[in-house]
Design an enzyme around this catalytic site. Sequence first.
Site, PDB file in Angstrom:
ATOM      1  N   LYS A  34     -24.359   4.140  18.235  1.00  0.00           N
ATOM      2  CA  LYS A  34     -23.473   4.785  19.488  1.00  0.00           C
ATOM      3  C   LYS A  34     -24.014   5.608  20.345  1.00  0.00           C
ATOM      4  O   LYS A  34     -23.390   5.392  21.811  1.00  0.00           O
ATOM      5  CB  LYS A  34     -21.943   6.456  19.492  1.00  0.00           C
ATOM      6  CG  LYS A  34     -21.356   4.887  18.068  1.00  0.00           C
ATOM      7  CD  LYS A  34     -19.938   6.242  17.895  1.00  0.00           C
ATOM      8  CE  LYS A  34     -18.978   5.129  16.550  1.00  0.00           C
ATOM      9  NZ  LYS A  34     -17.995   6.019  16.728  1.00  0.00           N
TER      10      LYS A  34
ATOM     11  N   ASN B  45     -18.647   3.256  21.760  1.00  0.00           N
ATOM     12  CA  ASN B  45     -17.953   2.434  20.511  1.00  0.00           C
ATOM     13  C   ASN B  45     -18.085   1.098  21.085  1.00  0.00           C
ATOM     14  O   ASN B  45     -17.491   0.001  19.912  1.00  0.00           O
ATOM     15  CB  ASN B  45     -17.450   3.829  19.503  1.00  0.00           C
ATOM     16  CG  ASN B  45     -15.955   3.203  20.445  1.00  0.00           C
ATOM     17  OD1 ASN B  45     -15.961   3.069  21.609  1.00  0.00           O
ATOM     18  ND2 ASN B  45     -15.307   3.617  19.563  1.00  0.00           N
TER      19      ASN B  45
ATOM     20  N   GLY C 223     -15.274  19.621  14.088  1.00  0.00           N
ATOM     21  CA  GLY C 223     -16.112  19.070  13.711  1.00  0.00           C
ATOM     22  C   GLY C 223     -16.410  18.669  15.388  1.00  0.00           C
ATOM     23  O   GLY C 223     -15.917  19.779  16.330  1.00  0.00           O
ATOM     24  N   ALA C 224     -18.454  18.921  15.687  1.00  0.00           N
ATOM     25  CA  ALA C 224     -18.319  18.456  16.919  1.00  0.00           C
ATOM     26  C   ALA C 224     -18.934  17.045  16.870  1.00  0.00           C
ATOM     27  O   ALA C 224     -20.625  17.803  17.678  1.00  0.00           O
ATOM     28  CB  ALA C 224     -19.072  19.940  17.253  1.00  0.00           C
ATOM     29  N   GLY C 225     -18.984  16.475  16.397  1.00  0.00           N
ATOM     30  CA  GLY C 225     -19.795  14.835  16.069  1.00  0.00           C
ATOM     31  C   GLY C 225     -19.556  14.313  16.958  1.00  0.00           C
ATOM     32  O   GLY C 225     -18.316  14.601  17.810  1.00  0.00           O
TER      33      GLY C 225
ATOM     34  N   ASN D 106     -17.194  24.565  13.773  1.00  0.00           N
ATOM     35  CA  ASN D 106     -18.290  23.442  13.293  1.00  0.00           C
ATOM     36  C   ASN D 106     -19.878  24.764  12.777  1.00  0.00           C
ATOM     37  O   ASN D 106     -19.716  26.021  13.056  1.00  0.00           O
ATOM     38  CB  ASN D 106     -18.535  23.163  14.610  1.00  0.00           C
ATOM     39  CG  ASN D 106     -19.299  21.812  14.235  1.00  0.00           C
ATOM     40  OD1 ASN D 106     -19.170  21.454  13.277  1.00  0.00           O
ATOM     41  ND2 ASN D 106     -20.981  21.408  14.402  1.00  0.00           N
TER      42      ASN D 106
HETATM   43  P1  NDP Z   1     -21.447  12.727  13.216  1.00  0.00           P
HETATM   44  O1  NDP Z   1     -22.241  12.623  12.059  1.00  0.00           O
HETATM   45  O2  NDP Z   1     -21.582  12.473  14.365  1.00  0.00           O
HETATM   46  O3  NDP Z   1     -20.490  14.354  12.096  1.00  0.00           O
HETATM   47  C1  NDP Z   1     -20.096  15.269  11.639  1.00  0.00           C
HETATM   48  C2  NDP Z   1     -19.296  15.924  11.474  1.00  0.00           C
HETATM   49  O4  NDP Z   1     -19.083  16.804  10.422  1.00  0.00           O
HETATM   50  C3  NDP Z   1     -19.966  17.283  12.213  1.00  0.00           C
HETATM   51  O5  NDP Z   1     -19.514  18.101  12.979  1.00  0.00           O
HETATM   52  C4  NDP Z   1     -20.252  18.339  11.299  1.00  0.00           C
HETATM   53  O6  NDP Z   1     -20.834  19.348  11.075  1.00  0.00           O
HETATM   54  C5  NDP Z   1     -19.538  18.036  10.234  1.00  0.00           C
HETATM   55  N1  NDP Z   1     -19.262  18.062   8.428  1.00  0.00           N
HETATM   56  C6  NDP Z   1     -19.814  17.182   7.668  1.00  0.00           C
HETATM   57  N2  NDP Z   1     -20.013  17.170   6.609  1.00  0.00           N
HETATM   58  C7  NDP Z   1     -19.589  18.955   6.642  1.00  0.00           C
HETATM   59  C8  NDP Z   1     -19.615  19.788   5.543  1.00  0.00           C
HETATM   60  N3  NDP Z   1     -19.684  19.199   4.419  1.00  0.00           N
HETATM   61  N4  NDP Z   1     -18.656  20.973   6.366  1.00  0.00           N
HETATM   62  C9  NDP Z   1     -18.252  21.062   6.919  1.00  0.00           C
HETATM   63  N5  NDP Z   1     -18.841  20.451   8.559  1.00  0.00           N
HETATM   64  C10 NDP Z   1     -19.355  19.030   7.822  1.00  0.00           C
HETATM   65  O7  NDP Z   1     -19.622  11.846  12.230  1.00  0.00           O
HETATM   66  P2  NDP Z   1     -19.043  11.296  13.872  1.00  0.00           P
HETATM   67  O8  NDP Z   1     -18.268  12.625  14.375  1.00  0.00           O
HETATM   68  O9  NDP Z   1     -19.148  10.216  13.946  1.00  0.00           O
HETATM   69  O10 NDP Z   1     -17.675  11.392  12.580  1.00  0.00           O
HETATM   70  C11 NDP Z   1     -17.034  11.758  11.865  1.00  0.00           C
HETATM   71  C12 NDP Z   1     -15.439  11.298  10.836  1.00  0.00           C
HETATM   72  O11 NDP Z   1     -15.032  10.501  11.631  1.00  0.00           O
HETATM   73  C13 NDP Z   1     -16.274  10.066   9.849  1.00  0.00           C
HETATM   74  O12 NDP Z   1     -15.899  10.455   8.480  1.00  0.00           O
HETATM   75  C14 NDP Z   1     -16.213   8.439  10.205  1.00  0.00           C
HETATM   76  O13 NDP Z   1     -15.295   8.004   9.193  1.00  0.00           O
HETATM   77  C15 NDP Z   1     -14.788   9.300  11.400  1.00  0.00           C
HETATM   78  N6  NDP Z   1     -13.938   8.680  12.620  1.00  0.00           N
HETATM   79  C16 NDP Z   1     -12.843   7.993  12.254  1.00  0.00           C
HETATM   80  C17 NDP Z   1     -12.311   6.963  13.361  1.00  0.00           C
HETATM   81  C18 NDP Z   1     -11.031   6.242  13.640  1.00  0.00           C
HETATM   82  O14 NDP Z   1     -10.671   5.811  13.964  1.00  0.00           O
HETATM   83  N7  NDP Z   1     -10.759   6.949  12.442  1.00  0.00           N
HETATM   84  C19 NDP Z   1     -13.056   6.276  14.543  1.00  0.00           C
HETATM   85  C20 NDP Z   1     -14.684   7.396  14.897  1.00  0.00           C
HETATM   86  C21 NDP Z   1     -14.962   8.202  13.086  1.00  0.00           C
HETATM   87  P3  NDP Z   1     -22.463  19.938  11.673  1.00  0.00           P
HETATM   88  O15 NDP Z   1     -22.573  19.986  13.197  1.00  0.00           O
HETATM   89  O16 NDP Z   1     -21.969  21.518  11.221  1.00  0.00           O
HETATM   90  O17 NDP Z   1     -23.609  18.981  10.789  1.00  0.00           O
END
Ligand code: NDP
Length: 285
Positions: free
Chosen positions: A73, A94, A132-134, A156
């Site tokens: 992305k 995306n 979250g912040a991804g 986050n």
């Molecule tokens: P990223 O890898 O960019 O971000 C993941 C985020 O989740 C980060 O903020 C991370 O925190 C946090 N995280 C992961 N595991 C844990 C945990 N055990 N405890 C606390 N925080 C956690 O992923 P994306 O943002 O790209 O995707 C996130 C989700 O969104 C995915 O599951 C994806 O399937 C879903 N999604 C759904 C869409 C839809 O259309 N419904 C579209 C796009 C995504 P940290 O920064 O601290 O690591």
Amino acid sequence: MPEPETFLSLITGSFATPAAENPTVAMIEAAYEHHRINARYLNCEVAPDALGDAVRGARAMGWVGFNCSIPHKVSVIKYLDGLGDSAALIGAVNCVVRRDNRYIGENTDGQGFLTALRTVADPVGKAFVLFGAGGAARAIAVETALAGAASITIVNRDLARGSGLVALLSEKTQARADLAGWDRTYRIPQATDIVVNATSIGLFPHVEGRLDLDLDSLRPGLVVADVIPNPPRTQLIRDAEARGCIVLDGLGMLVNQGAVSIRYWTGIDPETEVMRRKLEKIFGV
Ligand code: NDP
């Protein structure tokens, strides 16, 4: 299907790895079939070092656009000719759209989320808590802020990532943004209107995953949305429902971001019910 007027279909698709478990192709092609659009959607497994060649191949073959998913992305941006406004703000693409023979990067994740959210709540003037912040969180935060959210609290684990998103919101939008670290059980503040899980907690196969959240702070009437599309009924959705919250699953976002992509590529506003039904059949809900 009747014989098409031309045997040359519009080509669209997706570049990602892993690609095999992504149901987007089935959802998009259900819409193409329903609207009798002479188009194909090819789900392609593309490794990071092959992305440039994949984009050049799409150009050579005249694809009208394509989706990018994990892990492309951000890295796709260097192969494109420009970015739409929200993709530029979010810093991730995306959905790529061919306009005047130029590939322009868009981000439809946040718009998809907003369209789904508006079926249960108006974001204008509301106080959000966003876990979250991804990539997904950035898209949702930027679009909800631009749509008129009053405040967004980012919760986050990784503070650097969280504060990057807070800085972006504060610099580029009118919404009040602040960061809460997530090193202990989080309590939703009383004044919150809408809670969103934009982390990957709960995603298949880790379906029992639970946010570290004080469930007693989920009050009746609070809106609780989850981005996880598979399974749609996450632990969070079930916990929130049991406490009388208004819930929104991740299928709505998935369907609506796909619908925006179809509109960009074909000019047709697809029937989202057809797309949702297809996903529900796939996920057995
Ligand atoms: P990223 O890898 O960019 O971000 C993941 C985020 O989740 C980060 O903020 C991370 O925190 C946090 N995280 C992961 N595991 C844990 C945990 N055990 N405890 C606390 N925080 C956690 O992923 P994306 O943002 O790209 O995707 C996130 C989700 O969104 C995915 O599951 C994806 O399937 C879903 N999604 C759904 C869409 C839809 O259309 N419904 C579209 C796009 C995504 P940290 O920064 O601290 O690591």
